[in-house]
Design an enzyme around this catalytic site. Structure first.
Site, PDB file in Angstrom:
ATOM      1  N   HIS A   1       4.889  -2.195   0.685  1.00 17.55           N
ATOM      2  CA  HIS A   1       5.224  -1.764   2.053  1.00 17.55           C
ATOM      3  C   HIS A   1       4.430  -2.581   3.076  1.00 17.55           C
ATOM      4  CE1 HIS A   1       5.728   1.090   5.468  1.00 17.55           C
ATOM      5  NE2 HIS A   1       4.465   0.758   5.710  1.00 17.55           N
ATOM      6  N   GLU A   2       3.101  -2.704   2.863  1.00 17.53           N
ATOM      7  CA  GLU A   2       2.252  -3.443   3.809  1.00 17.53           C
ATOM      8  C   GLU A   2       2.657  -4.916   3.886  1.00 17.53           C
ATOM      9  OE1 GLU A   2       0.131  -2.178   5.901  1.00 17.53           O
ATOM     10  OE2 GLU A   2       0.428  -0.162   5.104  1.00 17.53           O
TER      11      GLU A   2
ATOM     12  N   GLU B   1       8.401   0.703  10.246  1.00 23.84           N
ATOM     13  CA  GLU B   1       7.973   1.422   9.040  1.00 23.84           C
ATOM     14  C   GLU B   1       9.154   1.630   8.085  1.00 23.84           C
ATOM     15  OE1 GLU B   1       4.894   2.166   8.092  1.00 23.84           O
ATOM     16  OE2 GLU B   1       4.200   1.173   9.917  1.00 23.84           O
TER      17      GLU B   1
END
Length: 468
Positions: A328-329, A408
């Site tokens: 995700h990051e 996000e």
């Protein structure tokens, strides 16, 4: 209608500086009341949602749900009182002429040191030092209560009182070591920059921000926390393999002892160009978290630096889940979110400096805050950036919150494309549990405040891929 017309006439008859001052004060209270209204709506959710909703039945047990509800309720109540104090304090400072008083006091102190009124930059630095010291002292009781009452009560605080004060003093000193030189150079550039000083000031702040981002994790963060390279092993190999698969130029992976301070968990990456580093909090890693380890035989469970608690046993994520979180990051990097945020930030900075250049010559702005005879550059920066721009800043903040939520979701989708949907799904549930996040929120509060989408929305977006 007649009353409104009369009040409009009275408003028009006020001097410009009084209208400016009243407008700033009214807007400040309008923002506070709006925030208080949103917080009230959210507190009502905390108070009334006492049972796990049906859609959360498979995600959260009733004990964790109740713990998170009580934690967030305590935090919300604390936020209400600290916010009210902050607003009243700010209002009293403005009404009682606190800013011109502090400027005058700064002039007296610098004068005694042999620096007369012509040394405006020296006086500005004294002013800044006194203002930040005042802020640190008045904020200390709130910080103490938050750490040693709320965070302690809910099992997150790992600090002793001695560690807390040592940390606070160190933060204050390091902040001054950065703030004072940077401010003095910025004021000097504005003074000598001529008609186009706003361009030079903007370029200077751009360089400073890039330098600070570059050196923060290598030279500043280690002053407060211990950073150690992630030991050789399966997790490190998997991280390096994943980074290589998306062409992320990884050079080092660190573990930071976040558990010395708090049991909250996190992960981030930093660095420019071909020199990227990943930092994992030990509280994120099930295998490395000090909170999952019993004290060694003969070792005190509490020492002068930290209190290692074992009541939050088995905190953190498994290796596969850590990789999903990192996926995700790294998605933020691969999708250009980091660069986009920097570009937006710098466009905003340039616009603000340009508008500052337009407004700095308006003597009414200074007179509104008690500066009738002098127009110090630092005071001008404070008035324009903090007070005059506050409506613009509120709108910008909301737009950035909306953009952040979009980013996000995109980063979650990127992790899903890497085949990490199932592990990210379970990691989000674990992290929510470890941090006692409350998964039910008022829709207006969520829309205005949440830079990350609510847990249920993120899980729903991952669900299809997980089932596949």
């Amino acid at each position: 209608a007649a009353a409104m017309a009369l009040s409009g006439d009275l408003w028009a008859e006020l001097p410009a500086e009084r209208r400016i001052f009243c407008s700033v004060l009214l807007f400040s209270w309008a923002v506070y009341l709006w925030e208080a209204f949103l917080a009230h709506r959210q507190r009502r959710v905390y108070r009334t949602t006492t049972h796990v909703p049906q859609e959360l039945g498979q995600i959260m047990d009733s004990e964790t749900f109740e713990k998170s509800r009580l934690y967030q309720l305590d935090k919300s109540t604390f936020s209400f009182w600290s916010g009210l104090y902050s607003e009243v304090e700010g209002t009293m400072i403005l009404l009682c002429g606190g800013i011109p008083f502090l400027w005058k006091l700064s002039g007296q102190i610098s004068g005694r040191a042999g620096f007369g009124p012509e040394y405006e930059i020296v006086q500005s630095l004294v002013f800044l030092l006194l203002a930040t010291l005042f802020s640190a002292v008045t904020g200390l009781p709130w910080s103490l209560y938050n750490t040693f009452v709320i965070e302690e009560k809910h099992g997150f605080n790992q600090q002793t009182l001695g560690f807390f004060f040592k940390d606070a003093i160190k933060k204050f000193v390091v902040t001054q070591c950065i703030l004072l030189p940077v401010t003095s150079l910025l004021l000097y550039i504005i003074k000598i920059g001529g008609d186009y000083f706003f361009i030079y000031a903007w370029l200077f702040t751009l360089v400073v921000s890039l330098v600070l981002v570059t050196i923060y994790a290598d030279y500043i963060a280690p002053l407060f926390d211990k950073f150690i390279p992630l030991p050789e092993g399966e997790l490190k190999q998997q991280i390096e393999t994943m980074a290589k698969s998306i062409d992320f130029p990884l050079t080092k992976v660190y573990v930071v002892e976040g558990s010395k301070r708090s049991s909250h968990s996190n992960a981030y990456f930093y660095g420019f160009f071909k020199n990227k580093r990943i930092v994992l909090f030990d509280t994120l890693l099930e295998d490395y978290s000090a909170l999952n380890k019993e004290p060694a035989e003969g070792e005190d469970a509490e020492n002068e630096e930290t209190k290692t608690k074992t009541k939050n046993k088995k905190q953190g994520c498994k290796n596969e889940e850590v990789l999903a979180v990192l996926g995700h990051e790294l998605g933020h990097w691969k999708l250009g979110h980091t660069v986009k945020n920097i570009i937006i930030s710098q466009m905003n900075s340039f616009l603000c400096f340009f508008l500052f250049a337009v407004l700095i010559g308006q003597k009414e702005l200074f007179a509104a805050f008690g500066f009738y005879d002098t127009q110090p550059t630092l005071i001008g920066l404070m008035i324009i950036f903090q007070f005059i721009f506050s409506p613009y800043n509120e709108v910008l903040s909301f737009c950035l919150t909306v953009l952040s939520r979009r980013f996000e979701f995109q980063a979650d989708a990127f992790a899903k494309e890497l085949g990490k949907a199932k592990d990210l799904y379970s990691a989000l549930i674990k992290l929510n549990k470890d941090n006692l996040g409350f998964p039910v929120s008022d829709w207006i509060f969520s829309m205005w405040h949440y830079s990350h989408p609510p847990l249920l929305e993120r899980l729903q977006a991952l669900k299809d891929a997980k089932q596949e």
